[in-house]
Design an enzyme around this catalytic site. Structure first.
Site, PDB file in Angstrom:
ATOM      1  CE  LYS A  21      23.869  65.311 -22.652  1.00 47.64           C
ATOM      2  NZ  LYS A  21      24.060  63.867 -22.694  1.00 47.64           N
ATOM      3  NE  ARG A  96      28.377  64.461 -27.823  1.00 48.06           N
ATOM      4  CZ  ARG A  96      27.194  64.217 -28.367  1.00 48.06           C
ATOM      5  NH1 ARG A  96      26.969  64.506 -29.626  1.00 48.06           N
ATOM      6  NH2 ARG A  96      26.240  63.690 -27.646  1.00 48.06           N
ATOM      7  NE  ARG A 135      17.138  58.952 -25.602  1.00 49.46           N
ATOM      8  CZ  ARG A 135      18.291  59.580 -25.461  1.00 49.46           C
ATOM      9  NH1 ARG A 135      18.582  60.214 -24.346  1.00 49.46           N
ATOM     10  NH2 ARG A 135      19.171  59.577 -26.441  1.00 49.46           N
ATOM     11  NE  ARG A 169      18.468  60.615 -30.133  1.00 53.32           N
ATOM     12  CZ  ARG A 169      19.474  61.072 -29.397  1.00 53.32           C
ATOM     13  NH1 ARG A 169      19.231  61.936 -28.437  1.00 53.32           N
ATOM     14  NH2 ARG A 169      20.696  60.674 -29.611  1.00 53.32           N
ATOM     15  NE  ARG A 180      23.935  57.882 -28.589  1.00 59.05           N
ATOM     16  CZ  ARG A 180      22.656  57.505 -28.574  1.00 59.05           C
ATOM     17  NH1 ARG A 180      22.222  56.525 -29.354  1.00 59.05           N
ATOM     18  NH2 ARG A 180      21.811  58.095 -27.781  1.00 59.05           N
TER      19      ARG A 180
END
Ligand SMILES: [Zn+2]
Length: 224
Positions: A21, A96, A135, A169, A180
């Site tokens: 995203k 969300r 990532r 992160r 998640r």
């Protein structure tokens, strides 16, 4: 679009964590000169600045939980009125929950704005987990990278701003990723149904490299 017919592009990009995203929101933002509002980035900014809100948020987010609805809604409402959003926006990580989606509708109506499309990116879970664990983000401009599918063209140098500092992160661990994904299904799926019902949902297969997925996005959104 604006309700009175002025031009502008107003999008929501949705999908489980790790579907790309942020990356695709960045591509669309640069192409249309609109603002990219990442709920996650806005929240992490509060934490970095050690604001009152940030101090409350830190333990919640580190545990893989969502931030409270009210807080996110307030942040987004303030942000879409700022100057860099005058051509439109792409919302990433918001709404969300169904409650947030209903709030967004109300807020946009008050601002004379109509949502053009909601883009859902779909990627298989095993690919998501591999991507998230690999990532990282440019500290200077926020561009996201992944050794798996979106490396900088020159190793260690950001394609966008030339920055050389990257960060990972804190909540990108296998355990929190799985949590998640479950939370995404429980809370965000109802928003997908909501937008499908309204006829503005566009779905894209997000498996593959950035250029391929980007071409598919242009196609489903009618950009080419
Ligand atoms: Zn950068």
């Amino acid at each position: 679009m604006f309700i009175d017919g002025r031009k502008g592009l107003h999008l929501v990009i949705t999908g489980a964590p790790g579907t790309g995203k942020g990356t695709h929101a960045g591509v669309i933002k640069r192409h249309f000169n609109i603002c990219h509002l990442s709920a996650g980035e806005m929240l992490r900014e509060e934490i970095r600045k050690r604001t009152e809100v940030g101090k409350k948020l830190e333990p919640l987010l580190a545990g893989g939980n969502f931030a409270p609805d009210e807080l996110i809604m307030e942040m987004v409402a303030k942000r879409i009125r700022e100057d860099d959003c005058r051509n439109g926006f792409i919302l990433d990580g918001f709404p969300r929950t169904l409650k947030q989606a209903e709030f967004l509708d109300k807020m946009l109506l008050e601002n004379g704005i109509k949502l053009d499309a909601v883009l859902e990116i779909i990627v298989p879970d095993d690919v998501i987990i591999r991507r998230i664990l690999g990532r990282y983000t440019c500290v200077t401009c926020g561009e996201s990278y992944s050794d798996d599918f979106h490396k900088p063209q020159v190793k260690g140098v950001c394609d966008i701003c030339g920055g050389r500092k990257f960060s990972k992160r804190l909540d990108d661990t296998e355990e929190t990723v799985e949590r998640r994904l479950v939370k995404y299904r429980d809370f965000t799926y109802p928003t997908i149904a909501y937008y499908r019902e309204k006829g503005i949902l566009r779905v894209v297969n997000g498996n593959g490299d950035v250029a391929d997925v980007s071409a598919r996005i242009d196609e489903v959104l009618g950009f080419n």
